[in-house]
Design an enzyme around this catalytic site. Structure first.
Site, PDB file in Angstrom:
ATOM      1  CE  LYS A 222      -7.469   1.456   2.938  1.00  0.00           C
ATOM      2  NZ  LYS A 222      -6.250   1.685   3.911  1.00  0.00           N
TER       3      LYS A 222
ATOM      4  CD  GLU B 154      -2.852   1.337   2.801  1.00  0.00           C
ATOM      5  OE1 GLU B 154      -2.231   0.331   3.774  1.00  0.00           O
ATOM      6  OE2 GLU B 154      -3.485   1.750   3.297  1.00  0.00           O
TER       7      GLU B 154
ATOM      8  CB  CYS C 246      -5.365  -1.832   4.353  1.00  0.00           C
ATOM      9  SG  CYS C 246      -3.755  -1.743   5.729  1.00  0.00           S
TER      10      CYS C 246
END
Lengths: 563, 563
Positions: free
Chosen positions: A132, A66, A168
């Site tokens: 994300k 990430e 994540c």
């Protein structure tokens, strides 16, 4: 549930001879590597080198952690106006790498906002990107300060498999993987910058096993690695079979380019590679502390560290960690005795330094303390001694260490443990003076565990046994021990864990059977020493809730502990 | 645009004789008052007293600031499990206050989440509540760390008028007031905890004028007041006519219970009360600094403050602010001369203290410095003097001040200005040692402005003219002046404002005509001294971007300034 209008389907055409024949498997390279915050140029060069290396080893796809292009967490660097241009330019320099798909974590800036994103790069083209969707904004995370929320699923087809991307937190939530499955995903790739805390890798495995089993999907989980200020990323990247078992697990706390091949017919990872043994609690704690210190010192450009040894267990353990992090030749130990320093302490400090083969100097502080007291005498006007005089000793030591640091360029590391930081059993500008507090998030009872752990690693214990067994003392007045003013550390740490790490209040803690007066006193000490912690050096987070950016308390705070 | 299913319409029945006759006007009390963070018990008692006082004065409705029940910003106190019970219990104790509607800012916890809310209380009943919809998560704000987003408009009818509720950020966004208007609002009430920064009241007026004119709606804007750690809430609550003009404006920086009556036929505030004169830039800055220091010291329980005077302008101004904040009898000045302290400095420090009538002590630090140097001599081994020796002087002074603080219980206040904090022109644990840095967010050029401003307030200037006109010097070596190592403060502050407050980068600043080398050097100094600021005391925010919680930079930061 399915929102097709919110889904991008991307096809990555390989356009190489390899794609002409239908392959049996696709090989993924999990680039578990340390990407430095802010250093876009170096990070992109590292990506290039890893991509070429992975291609050489037969990988079809390489996945970086990430935000790897900028490092994690970049904090307010994300607000710099030149960010967007720098990122675009960095991504474009990767466009000459052919024959491997690169999945790159980066901050995406466009007229829709700023996103925490993953780009799919192939043969000079950016095939697509994923933003994300779940932005953590708790604990150490401030992602909603910087990022806008992505709203689209992204799937891409490569050599006959359909891959869903997540970043994540997206995977810790259960609904996104469900949607990707429904939309046809054969495999999930997750990019992470997941900071270490105790037992975190177990929690990741449990979550990954559940997600993969629930949706019968294999998952590739790529984590960052290395220290950034108070955080340590501990790696442990994994390839998870659709039945929840771990097919591959990378080392913890180390760079590793790990390959995992997925059979495109069975959607199973081909080789069930033996994962490294699970680390013991002490081992993972110790390694985190080593990596946190090592990376802070090296990336801050210090040539070494200087540490005040007291003969006690905290500085003894800190010394071990420093030597393991940097090597004995970069560690400078100074013992600064005064009137109340015992002979035992002098002997033990010397023994510690000798066993670890570090530079050791004894620098008695009588002159400094006397000079300060002389200066103060007319103002103190013979008032009786109190903690002021104890603080003067601690601050004299702080001044000496800082002067040595200024003169010779080594970073002063401090040795205050979490129990002390919690209750304020420390002197601002004294023993708290320094750039990095190695044990800041380690309770005193864990200090003992770690000291014993480290001693077990070698035939000859590096910490003299007496350092571990004698009662702890700050030695700032005659016959002082820590337990003069504090309950024993088992009780103290149990109460502190409930109050600080678990956020329980007075009543809930008393209900667990602790003495009400002791609980009230400890909680009050914690609240009243917030001002010290505000000026404390950083230290590596290892617990569920570390002091610092993870626990944000007001200084003026009239919350009644018993209300 | 209208989403009726997202709107609550509440009717508050007055059930009193007053409601039998149709009133010509409804009187609102704007309770601009200081509510302490965490002190729910005291805050609710203050609300009670203010409600009774307002009722006595004829008010129908009293409005408290945002989150007044808990104080703002409560930070991680919002995570404490006992919060919900405490809040409910506190609100229930207000249930016996009859005949006045209370609109109370409080954190609302239920099974839907935690909200930043306003309760409508009347005659023992909670008639309804509104949850803030726009949660700021930038700058000093972390509201998404704690709060869930409200999703409903709330309107309530009282004595024939329909009132729409908003909380702070809700009104800075343009759509919510538009929806409330469409749903029938006659009046908007906005609860705020809006921290001071320079020209903020002007910005509020501009925004309020636009919103009220755009929707032909009167607005009641209630702001918090008082200092909380590094923030100062500056009051300036207002009643705005539907044409955008200010009908009533409360004092800045002071508690005030301000009444505003709205004619229920014309929806105009009855009396156009003359607003206080706009404060000059220097005046509002100065008052913010006074309030910030005053509230920090008083609420931390210190009996006074101690300050090291150097004879220079920073400590001279800090002394004035301390005296204006706390009274001369609570301020203790200490001059700590050493070898390089000039006679002028000694004279001027004494003159400052005399003019302000504060306790003044001269405490030469020769013995302390000599003692420290003696202790270090064997380790330094005759290496040539460098900044180490300058830092030793600064740290000796830090140790002396802290010892006096420990012995006599006064808070050490520091005097580092924003220019110095920015470039690291300061000594950790030396002149940075203390609990509150009064000028932390004040650039050096603003220090001069404020010194001149304060001198103009009295016939005899409190700061000797020579202190303002002589070239600034840290006096840590012979004939040193600040400009030895820094560009002149006009240039320095201009570059710093662009880099720190405006977030511009190297290229953008050079493009404005500054010397490229100077810009590069200054920016590098700012980046490299982040570690000092991380351990710096707090100080009052007055600028657009203050160091501290508002500017979050990594310590290990490899961002290239020129990339």
């Amino acid at each position: 549930m399915s929102k097709d209008n919110n889904t991008s389907n991307i096809t990555v055409n390989t356009n190489t001879s390899a794609s002409m024949v239908s392959p049996d498997s696709v090989t993924f390279a999990l680039a578990q590597s340390h990407f430095l915050v802010g250093d876009i140029t170096a990070n992109v060069e590292k990506m290039r080198a890893l991509a070429l290396q992975a291609r050489e080893q037969g990988a079809d796809v390489i996945i970086f952690p990430e935000l790897a292009l900028l490092g994690y967490p970049p904090q307010d660097l994300l607000l710099r106006p030149s960010l967007s241009g720098r990122i675009k330019s960095a991504l474009s320099t990767l466009s000459d790498i052919d024959d491997i798909v690169m999945i790159v974590g980066y901050p995406h800036v466009d007229h829709h906002g700023t996103f925490n994103s993953a780009a799919i790069l192939h043969n000079g083209h950016q095939k697509g990107f994923y933003h994300k969707q779940y932005l953590p904004n708790y604990g150490v995370f401030d992602e909603r300060r910087y990022f806008d929320k992505g709203r689209n699923q992204v799937l891409f087809d490569y050599k006959g498999i359909t891959i869903g991307l997540l970043i994540c937190e997206d995977l810790w939530e259960k609904n996104l993987i469900a949607e990707l499955k429904q939309q046809g995903a054969d495999l999930i790739i997750s990019l992470n910058a997941s900071p270490f805390e105790l037992k975190k890798q177990d929690a990741r495995k449990t979550m990954l096993a559940k997600r993969s089993r629930d949706h019968k999907l294999p998952i590739i989980y790529v984590n960052a690695v290395g220290g950034q200020d108070d955080l340590v990323f501990d790696g442990g990247s994994m390839a998870i079979q659709a039945d929840g078992s771990v097919a591959h697990e990378a080392s913890r706390f180390m760079n590793q380019l790990m390959l995992a091949s997925l059979n495109v017919n069975t959607f199973k990872f081909n080789a069930q590679v033996k994962a490294p043994l699970s680390l013991s609690r002490e081992s993972e704690m110790y390694q985190a502390l080593v990596v946190g210190l090592r990376d802070y010192v090296n990336h801050s450009g210090f040539t070494g560290v200087i540490i005040g040894l007291s003969g006690g267990i905290d500085s003894a353990l800190t010394l071990c960690i420093a030597v393991d992090a940097l090597g004995a030749d970069k560690v400078y130990a100074v013992m600064m005795p005064y009137e109340y320093t015992s002979k035992i302490s002098l002997e033990d400090a010397q023994a510690q330094a000798r066993r670890l083969n570090v530079s050791y100097t004894v620098c008695p502080i009588f002159d400094a303390v006397e000079g300060i007291r002389h200066t103060l005498a007319p103002l103190f006007n013979k008032s009786p001694a109190d903690t002021t005089e104890e603080n003067i000793q601690a601050r004299a030591r702080g001044v000496i260490l800082m002067a040595l640091s200024n003169k010779f360029g080594h970073l002063v590391i401090t040795t205050g443990n979490k129990s002390e930081m919690a209750v304020g059993y420390s002197t601002l500008y004294g023993d708290m003076a320094g750039g990095f507090d190695v044990l800041k998030d380690v309770y005193k009872s864990q200090v003992y565990d770690l000291a014993n752990y480290r001693n077990r690693l070698e035939d000859t214990p590096v910490i003299p046994e007496r350092v571990i067994t004698r009662p702890p003392s700050a030695e700032l007045r005659p016959d002082q021990t820590d337990q003069d003013s504090l309950p024993n550390y088992e009780v103290l740490d149990a109460i502190l864990t409930l109050y600080v790490d678990e956020d329980l209040g007075y009543k809930a803690i008393v209900d667990k059977g602790f003495d009400a007066d002791v609980v009230a006193r400890i909680i009050t000490m914690v609240d009243n020493s917030e001002y010290k912690r505000r000026q404390a050096p950083i230290g590596t987070k290892i617990s569920k809730k570390a002091f610092g950016r993870e626990r944000r308390y007001p200084l003026v705070n009239k919350w009644s502990i018993k209300g």
